[in-house]
Design an enzyme around this catalytic site. Structure first.
Site, mmCIF file in Angstrom:
data_model
loop_
_atom_site.group_PDB
_atom_site.id
_atom_site.type_symbol
_atom_site.label_atom_id
_atom_site.label_comp_id
_atom_site.label_asym_id
_atom_site.label_seq_id
_atom_site.Cartn_x
_atom_site.Cartn_y
_atom_site.Cartn_z
ATOM 1 N N GLU A 1 -65.394 84.989 39.679
ATOM 2 C CA GLU A 1 -66.153 85.886 40.539
ATOM 3 C C GLU A 1 -66.429 85.243 41.897
ATOM 4 O OE1 GLU A 1 -68.757 87.727 36.814
ATOM 5 O OE2 GLU A 1 -69.754 86.608 38.408
ATOM 6 N N CYS B 1 -74.484 85.087 38.802
ATOM 7 C CA CYS B 1 -73.270 84.380 38.393
ATOM 8 C C CYS B 1 -72.836 84.740 36.978
ATOM 9 C CB CYS B 1 -73.521 82.874 38.498
ATOM 10 S SG CYS B 1 -72.103 81.878 38.076
#
Length: 364
Positions: free
Chosen positions: A91, A342
């Site tokens: 990501e 996250c």
């Protein structure tokens, strides 16, 4: 085939001269096409001869991460789920803010590992386990994707202003590739980011700290999150292998530039580390260094093991720190409506079964 994005400038120069028989200046041309003009193919390199481009295509590739998913928050935060060449998913997040002049600027949060070995209990990535380190090309590929998305090819006045290594992974456990990435980021003919616009965040691993500091390639942030070793063991079990006292001792001698300070990241978990007694312990730690605190308010999702702190406890915690001359800023969370923390987007994709390795990925 050589993935040319994985080469430092010196390695590219050696490749161009030894493998292709080209003069050294040709490496500079290719390098600028790769990093300043964001070329995705050798055919785009119009000031390089067709014959050289053909030889490059025979021996090398330019591999960008493929964009699997893009989500945009109501506050403008944009999160990308990227598929790497081997099917692994990582990501990266673009976080908007306004400068003092009112112009848009973007901070990008970068990943440096697929998964993470640290096992922090408050982090979605920590629950996934560690898969592998990312290469320099994969790390910097995130920046190329961001610049392409933003239409940002103006090194003299970029929209993408700041980079933070605060995504998936522990940078100091992938120190070699992170350092290679930082050198390319700092290169005036490469991505051309000032060291003052780059921050590397670590859970507190002593090994590699001094090398990072002496390089002068980035600022340092430490994901502290615990005021004592007992809480550190509970919420950051792998990071707790490095004792807090040893970490602070290492930071006391960390090489800092004039007016530079270490940033401590501290996630406020309701009833865990957000009391005045914890603030007192924190003062004793941080006051030993030239440091400042970013206070992050935990935003729990369904099924998370922790609660958010109350507004009253947040305010009392912050005020106590200021009363002891510790700079403490409450950092606003962004992208909450798109799971911008996250690992959350990857976790949701895995739960839906759409992120299996080797699945077809759309073009970026």
């Amino acid at each position: 085939m050589t993935d040319i994005l994985n080469l430092t400038y010196e390695e590219l120069e050696a490749f161009m001269t030894a493998e292709l028989g080209e003069p050294r200046f040709r490496a500079r041309q290719v390098w600028q096409w790769l990093w300043q003009k964001c070329a995705r193919s050798f055919d785009e390199m119009t000031n390089v001869s067709k014959a050289t481009r053909a030889r490059l295509a025979e021996k090398a590739v330019i591999t960008w991460p493929e964009v699997e998913t893009v989500q945009k928050s109501a506050d403008g935060t944009t999160k990308f789920l990227l598929r790497l060449a081997d099917g692994a998913l990582v990501e990266t997040v673009l976080i908007p803010s306004a400068s003092r002049e009112g112009t848009l600027r973007i901070t990008q949060c970068l990943s440096c590992q697929v998964g993470c070995a640290m096992g922090c209990t408050f982090c979605s990535t920590g629950t996934m386990g560690f898969e592998r380190n990312m290469t320099m090309g994969e790390i910097l590929g995130q920046v190329l994707v961001a610049r392409a998305h933003l239409g940002d090819s103006r090194p003299d006045h970029p929209i993408l202003r700041n980079l933070v290594f605060m995504g998936m992974g522990e940078p100091l456990l992938n120190l070699n590739e992170v350092m290679r990435s930082l050198r390319t980021l700092n290169d005036e003919f490469g991505l051309s980011f000032s060291p003052r616009r780059i921050t590397v965040s670590t859970c507190g691993i002593e090994k590699g700290l001094r090398e990072l500091g002496e390089s002068g390639l980035a600022f340092l942030a430490v994901s502290l999150h615990a005021p004592n070793q007992e809480i550190r063991k509970r919420i950051m079990p792998k990071a707790a292998h490095w004792h807090l006292d040893d970490l602070i001792t290492a930071l006391e001698s960390y090489p800092l530039k004039t007016r530079e300070r270490v940033t401590f990241e501290y996630l406020l978990l309701g009833g865990v580390n957000d009391g005045i007694e914890h603030a007192r312990e924190l003062v004793r730690l941080v006051s030993r260094t030239k440091g400042k605190l970013n206070l992050i308010v935990y935003n729990p999702a369904e099924g998370d093991p922790y609660d958010a702190p109350t507004p009253e406890r947040i305010l009392a915690f912050e005020q106590y720190l200021w009363s002891k001359n510790i700079t403490a800023i409450i950092r606003k969370s962004k992208g909450q409506d798109i799971k911008a923390a996250c690992g959350q987007l990857k976790a949701s994709e895995l739960q839906r079964g759409t992120a299996s390795a080797g699945a077809d990925a759309p073009e970026a």
